[in-house]
Write a protein that holds these residues in place. Structure first.
Motif, PDB file in Angstrom:
ATOM      1  N   UNK A   1      25.799  34.692  77.118  1.00 41.57           N
ATOM      2  CA  UNK A   1      26.242  33.478  77.801  1.00 41.57           C
ATOM      3  C   UNK A   1      25.269  32.314  77.628  1.00 41.57           C
ATOM      4  N   UNK A   2      24.737  32.143  76.425  1.00 45.17           N
ATOM      5  CA  UNK A   2      23.961  30.974  76.032  1.00 45.17           C
ATOM      6  C   UNK A   2      22.823  30.675  76.977  1.00 45.17           C
ATOM      7  N   UNK A   3      22.104  31.673  77.513  1.00 45.01           N
ATOM      8  CA  UNK A   3      20.955  31.409  78.364  1.00 45.01           C
ATOM      9  C   UNK A   3      21.320  30.772  79.679  1.00 45.01           C
ATOM     10  N   UNK A   4      22.439  31.135  80.243  1.00 47.89           N
ATOM     11  CA  UNK A   4      22.885  30.593  81.529  1.00 47.89           C
ATOM     12  C   UNK A   4      23.075  31.746  82.503  1.00 47.89           C
ATOM     13  N   UNK A   5      22.481  31.620  83.676  1.00 42.86           N
ATOM     14  CA  UNK A   5      22.719  32.595  84.730  1.00 42.86           C
ATOM     15  C   UNK A   5      23.245  31.876  85.960  1.00 42.86           C
ATOM     16  N   UNK A   6      24.074  32.598  86.695  1.00 40.29           N
ATOM     17  CA  UNK A   6      24.623  32.051  87.932  1.00 40.29           C
ATOM     18  C   UNK A   6      24.342  33.036  89.055  1.00 40.29           C
TER      19      UNK A   6
END
Lengths: 114, 113
Positions: free
Chosen positions: A1-6
């Protein structure tokens, strides 16, 4: 996920309570976005940010606020959650340099407001 | 499971067949288009894009076709595999200014062995 965390990935809350969702990126991208996804409506933009402390409204911004104090973090706040805000929330990022500027999405947060 | 897929149009194909997913876009001024794939429980994943000065662009096993005359976009997937099962969204935008994407409602692709 392209270096994205939620975070969180799942949350159940009650009507009237405040809720904050966090989006964190490691790509040093300039633009960050918050979307909600609902059956029959697809993805709709809530707010976006074009830099630290620079934010603007999207098409469904009522009831939501955002803040961006650092390049890597974009927070979405529901000041007083309502059942209509039950949804899946996605953060996205884009470089913001040149055109076209492809958006890459995080894994999502499922929010249920009882 | 992911509730976004309820009530979506569904394309059912046999494994190994080619798939064609269609999208009608809304704004004749749109000049950049993206296809995203969304698997259950995950965020949309970029597949391929095309600018309006092109009418065809190929990637690995995927081809996007753009017909500006009728405002139509299609995604072709060659030799469809079970891992291709997902919801596919097209998105459009007008280049210049802020990058506002308008998403289509999506199409579910179901691949059967």
């Amino acid at each position: 996920d392209a270096g994205i965390t939620q975070s969180p990935r799942h949350k159940v809350t009650e009507t009237g309570t405040p809720v904050t969702l966090r989006c964190h990126q490691t790509e040093n991208h300039r633009y960050m976005y918050w979307y909600r996804q609902d059956p029959g409506h697809g993805l709709r933009l809530i707010h976006y940010s074009y830099g630290v402390k620079d934010t603007d409204k999207g098409e469904v911004s009522d009831g939501y606020s955002v803040s961006r104090s650092k390049t890597e973090d974009f927070l979405l706040t529901l000041e007083s959650a309502t059942s209509s805000q039950t949804s899946v929330y996605f953060c996205a990022i884009s470089e913001g340099r040149g055109r076209p500027d492809t958006q890459y999405f995080g894994p999502g947060t499922r929010l249920t407001v009882l | 499971g992911e509730s976004v897929g309820l009530h979506l149009p569904t394309l059912s194909v046999q494994e190994g067949d080619n798939s064609i997913i269609n999208c009608a876009y809304s704004n004749s001024a749109s000049d950049y288009f993206i296809w995203y794939k969304q698997e259950s429980g995950k965020g949309p994943q970029f597949i391929i894009d095309i600018r309006s000065n092109m009418d065809k662009r190929q990637g690995q096993r995927v081809t996007v076709l753009l017909n500006k005359t009728v405002k139509h976009l299609s995604l072709q997937i060659a030799a469809t595999q079970p891992g291709d099962s997902a919801v596919y969204f097209c998105a459009e935008t007008v280049l210049g200014g802020y990058n506002k994407l308008i998403f289509g409602a999506g199409t579910r692709l179901a691949v059967h062995p």
